[in-house]
Each structure stands twice: as C-alpha cells, then as structure tokens.
Design a protein around this motif. Sequence first.
Motif, PDB file in Angstrom:
ATOM      1  N   LEU A  75       0.828  -1.210   0.000  1.00 38.23           N
ATOM      2  CA  LEU A  75       0.000   0.000   0.000  1.00 38.23           C
ATOM      3  C   LEU A  75       0.864   1.263   0.000  1.00 38.23           C
ATOM      4  CD1 LEU A  75      -2.768  -1.055   2.560  1.00 38.23           C
ATOM      5  CD2 LEU A  75      -2.911  -1.023   0.060  1.00 38.23           C
ATOM      6  N   GLY A  76       2.045   1.174   0.599  1.00 38.85           N
ATOM      7  CA  GLY A  76       2.940   2.325   0.617  1.00 38.85           C
ATOM      8  C   GLY A  76       3.393   2.751  -0.762  1.00 38.85           C
ATOM      9  N   GLN A  77       3.282   1.864  -1.748  1.00 40.79           N
ATOM     10  CA  GLN A  77       3.640   2.203  -3.125  1.00 40.79           C
ATOM     11  C   GLN A  77       2.532   2.979  -3.835  1.00 40.79           C
ATOM     12  OE1 GLN A  77       4.727  -1.460  -5.172  1.00 40.79           O
ATOM     13  NE2 GLN A  77       5.567  -2.322  -3.281  1.00 40.79           N
ATOM     14  N   PHE A  78       1.334   3.030  -3.215  1.00 39.67           N
ATOM     15  CA  PHE A  78       0.181   3.637  -3.878  1.00 39.67           C
ATOM     16  C   PHE A  78      -0.409   4.827  -3.113  1.00 39.67           C
ATOM     17  CE2 PHE A  78       0.530  -0.612  -5.511  1.00 39.67           C
ATOM     18  CZ  PHE A  78       0.157  -0.512  -6.844  1.00 39.67           C
ATOM     19  N   GLY A  79       0.247   5.243  -2.061  1.00 34.77           N
ATOM     20  CA  GLY A  79      -0.286   6.384  -1.320  1.00 34.77           C
ATOM     21  C   GLY A  79       0.576   6.722  -0.114  1.00 34.77           C
ATOM     22  N   ASN A  80       0.107   7.708   0.621  1.00 38.62           N
ATOM     23  CA  ASN A  80       0.785   8.176   1.830  1.00 38.62           C
ATOM     24  C   ASN A  80       0.237   7.408   3.019  1.00 38.62           C
ATOM     25  OD1 ASN A  80       1.527   9.624   4.168  1.00 38.62           O
ATOM     26  ND2 ASN A  80       1.747  11.519   2.998  1.00 38.62           N
ATOM     27  N   LEU A  81       1.048   6.538   3.599  1.00 34.62           N
ATOM     28  CA  LEU A  81       0.573   5.695   4.697  1.00 34.62           C
ATOM     29  C   LEU A  81       0.158   6.529   5.911  1.00 34.62           C
ATOM     30  CD1 LEU A  81       3.111   2.715   4.571  1.00 34.62           C
ATOM     31  CD2 LEU A  81       0.803   2.845   3.604  1.00 34.62           C
ATOM     32  N   GLY A  82       0.801   7.652   6.104  1.00 30.12           N
ATOM     33  CA  GLY A  82       0.448   8.495   7.241  1.00 30.12           C
ATOM     34  C   GLY A  82      -0.952   9.054   7.153  1.00 30.12           C
ATOM     35  N   LYS A  83      -1.436   9.342   5.939  1.00 29.59           N
ATOM     36  CA  LYS A  83      -2.756   9.936   5.751  1.00 29.59           C
ATOM     37  C   LYS A  83      -3.794   8.940   5.261  1.00 29.59           C
ATOM     38  CE  LYS A  83      -1.704  13.050   2.792  1.00 29.59           C
ATOM     39  NZ  LYS A  83      -1.869  14.203   1.864  1.00 29.59           N
ATOM     40  N   ASP A  84      -3.380   7.977   4.465  1.00 31.19           N
ATOM     41  CA  ASP A  84      -4.325   7.150   3.734  1.00 31.19           C
ATOM     42  C   ASP A  84      -4.563   5.766   4.331  1.00 31.19           C
ATOM     43  OD1 ASP A  84      -4.396   9.235   1.907  1.00 31.19           O
ATOM     44  OD2 ASP A  84      -2.781   8.383   0.688  1.00 31.19           O
ATOM     45  N   LEU A  85      -3.880   5.424   5.408  1.00 29.91           N
ATOM     46  CA  LEU A  85      -3.976   4.070   5.948  1.00 29.91           C
ATOM     47  C   LEU A  85      -4.525   4.078   7.368  1.00 29.91           C
ATOM     48  CD1 LEU A  85      -3.184   0.994   5.624  1.00 29.91           C
ATOM     49  CD2 LEU A  85      -1.070   1.597   6.803  1.00 29.91           C
ATOM     50  N   GLU A  87      -4.066  -2.515 -10.751  1.00 33.50           N
ATOM     51  CA  GLU A  87      -2.670  -2.804 -10.423  1.00 33.50           C
ATOM     52  C   GLU A  87      -2.505  -3.107  -8.939  1.00 33.50           C
ATOM     53  OE1 GLU A  87       1.703  -0.542 -10.447  1.00 33.50           O
ATOM     54  OE2 GLU A  87      -0.078   0.454 -11.286  1.00 33.50           O
ATOM     55  N   LEU A  88      -3.192  -2.327  -8.098  1.00 33.62           N
ATOM     56  CA  LEU A  88      -3.082  -2.525  -6.654  1.00 33.62           C
ATOM     57  C   LEU A  88      -3.661  -3.876  -6.235  1.00 33.62           C
ATOM     58  CD1 LEU A  88      -2.598  -1.687  -3.744  1.00 33.62           C
ATOM     59  CD2 LEU A  88      -4.752  -0.402  -3.818  1.00 33.62           C
ATOM     60  N   THR A  89      -4.860  -4.198  -6.722  1.00 34.73           N
ATOM     61  CA  THR A  89      -5.476  -5.457  -6.299  1.00 34.73           C
ATOM     62  C   THR A  89      -4.704  -6.667  -6.811  1.00 34.73           C
ATOM     63  OG1 THR A  89      -7.008  -5.298  -8.196  1.00 34.73           O
ATOM     64  CG2 THR A  89      -7.795  -4.496  -6.063  1.00 34.73           C
ATOM     65  N   ASP A 136      -8.059  -0.322   6.271  1.00 37.23           N
ATOM     66  CA  ASP A 136      -8.726   0.639   5.384  1.00 37.23           C
ATOM     67  C   ASP A 136      -7.658   1.477   4.698  1.00 37.23           C
ATOM     68  OD1 ASP A 136     -11.322  -0.134   6.005  1.00 37.23           O
ATOM     69  OD2 ASP A 136     -11.439   1.216   7.723  1.00 37.23           O
ATOM     70  N   PHE A 137      -7.768   1.584   3.375  1.00 39.58           N
ATOM     71  CA  PHE A 137      -6.768   2.349   2.625  1.00 39.58           C
ATOM     72  C   PHE A 137      -7.469   3.230   1.596  1.00 39.58           C
ATOM     73  CE2 PHE A 137      -3.839   2.788  -1.039  1.00 39.58           C
ATOM     74  CZ  PHE A 137      -2.813   3.473  -0.395  1.00 39.58           C
ATOM     75  N   VAL A 138      -7.084   4.501   1.564  1.00 37.67           N
ATOM     76  CA  VAL A 138      -7.648   5.456   0.604  1.00 37.67           C
ATOM     77  C   VAL A 138      -6.769   5.476  -0.646  1.00 37.67           C
ATOM     78  CG1 VAL A 138      -8.320   7.844   0.179  1.00 37.67           C
ATOM     79  CG2 VAL A 138      -8.569   6.867   2.475  1.00 37.67           C
ATOM     80  N   LEU A 139      -7.350   5.075  -1.765  1.00 37.63           N
ATOM     81  CA  LEU A 139      -6.647   5.117  -3.050  1.00 37.63           C
ATOM     82  C   LEU A 139      -7.112   6.364  -3.791  1.00 37.63           C
ATOM     83  CD1 LEU A 139      -4.732   3.694  -5.068  1.00 37.63           C
ATOM     84  CD2 LEU A 139      -6.749   2.538  -6.010  1.00 37.63           C
ATOM     85  N   ASN A 140      -6.238   7.362  -3.863  1.00 38.63           N
ATOM     86  CA  ASN A 140      -6.628   8.649  -4.446  1.00 38.63           C
ATOM     87  C   ASN A 140      -6.537   8.679  -5.967  1.00 38.63           C
ATOM     88  OD1 ASN A 140      -7.185  10.470  -2.082  1.00 38.63           O
ATOM     89  ND2 ASN A 140      -5.128   9.801  -1.518  1.00 38.63           N
ATOM     90  N   ASP A 141      -6.042   7.615  -6.570  1.00 40.34           N
ATOM     91  CA  ASP A 141      -6.002   7.504  -8.024  1.00 40.34           C
ATOM     92  C   ASP A 141      -6.683   6.197  -8.413  1.00 40.34           C
ATOM     93  OD1 ASP A 141      -5.527   7.398 -10.719  1.00 40.34           O
ATOM     94  OD2 ASP A 141      -3.360   7.653 -10.581  1.00 40.34           O
TER      95      ASP A 141
END
Length: 238
Positions: free
Chosen positions: A74-84, A125-127, A114-119
């Motif tokens: 998940l860290g490759q697809f967003g900001n873990l501090g905000k999105d996880l 690709e993520l799944t 829970d993870f927020v994917l902003n794109d």
Amino acid sequence: MKNALLLLSLLLAFTSCTQEKTQNQERIRVSGEGKIRVKPNMLIITLQVAFTQPRMADAVRQTQQTVDSVVSILGQFGNLGKDLKTSSVSANKEYSYNTGRSVFVGYQASQSIDFVLNDITKFTELTAKLLQTKISSISQLQFGHTQADSLFREADLLAYDDAFKSANKLTKRANVTLGRMLYLSNTSDPSSSGSGATSVMRQEMNAEAKGFGGSGFKISPEVLEFKRMVVSEYEIKP
C-alpha cells in the motif's frame, strides 16, 4: 419631562406599527434542488486478514506478517500516514458445528485495513499485488470524489438558482412583483443518503484472494450524485 414621555410614546407606537407591517407582509416560500453527477476518482478499500491455528500465538504471528506485507504494498500507492488505518488484532476461539455439536478448531486472529486510493486508475494494479499476499478478502469498496466539498458547494448554488427561478415564475403568473429575500435554509440532511449528502457508494466485494490467482479486479463504478435542497422565502410586492 412631558416632551420626553410624548417622544417615547410616539417611538413605541411607530415600532409597533413597523413590526405589525413586517409580520403581515405578503411572502412566498419555494424550494430548490441542485444536482451534480460525476464519476468517482478515489475509493476506500477495506481488506480483511485472518488466520486460524491451534496456538493463538501462531495465528497472531501469521496475521501480523501478512498485514506487514500488505502495508508495504500500500505504501507504493499512497501516503501511509494519511491514507492508511488499521484495526487492532483480535483473537477468538473458533468452532465448527458438526452433527449438532460445536467442535473447537483453534484460535482465529484477524485484522482489518482501510486504505484510501486517491487515483482510481491504479485499482487493478493494486489489487493484483494484494491478491498475491495471504489476505482473506477485499470486503468492501467505498467510491468517492476528492473534490466532494467543492461539488457540494456548487450543488448549493444550483439549488438556490432553482428556487429563485421557481419564485419568479410563480409571481409572474400571479401578476405580482418578487421582492427581496427574507429567508434561506439548506434542508439537506447530512445523515441521509437520500439527500445525496453521502459522497460515497458502497459495494460489497467478498472475494477470497486465492480464487483469483493474483489477477487484479476491474471495476465499473456508478456515477456519483451530489445533491442539495434549499428553501427560500421572498417578499411579494403588489
């Protein structure tokens, strides 16, 4: 002293007449609706990780190892501090029921992510990468839009315009003149999905990871509707 009392009496009488005139003023009250339909551009993915083992420590260890590998992806697809957001690990006894009897099969440890994917374009690709791990399922998707606040504000303006047009049509039909606005209220209930105040759609996706062989999901989310309702009140001039 008499002059002061007389002036006060006249002032009170004028104020009373003004209030009575305002209260008896002819008015018109109308409602308006504003809608904006857009495609979602982000989503919240809820993942479930669970293992059952004879020893609780083994179940917890496997769960934590899998969660660590998922977080790394998940860290490759967003900001873990905000999105996880991850839940605490829960552990419980698990039983199976056979011929009316409950049989202890081990200890289950589970954790949700829970993870927020902003794109949203990176969802497949993520799944694909997530399904190569030992997650139990992708249990829920919540579609939304990153500009939800701006879209709701625009819907408010459309609702106001709709109410104003309705007021103009009614006063023209009645052969009177529309005056100044006296009252305006947003009647949308944020807790009601029927008002469109909820900016996400929920879609269950209980898919066991092993059943997909590491291939990613493809999605065709529905269009989001941002909806607002207002009530306006205007004075009427003869």
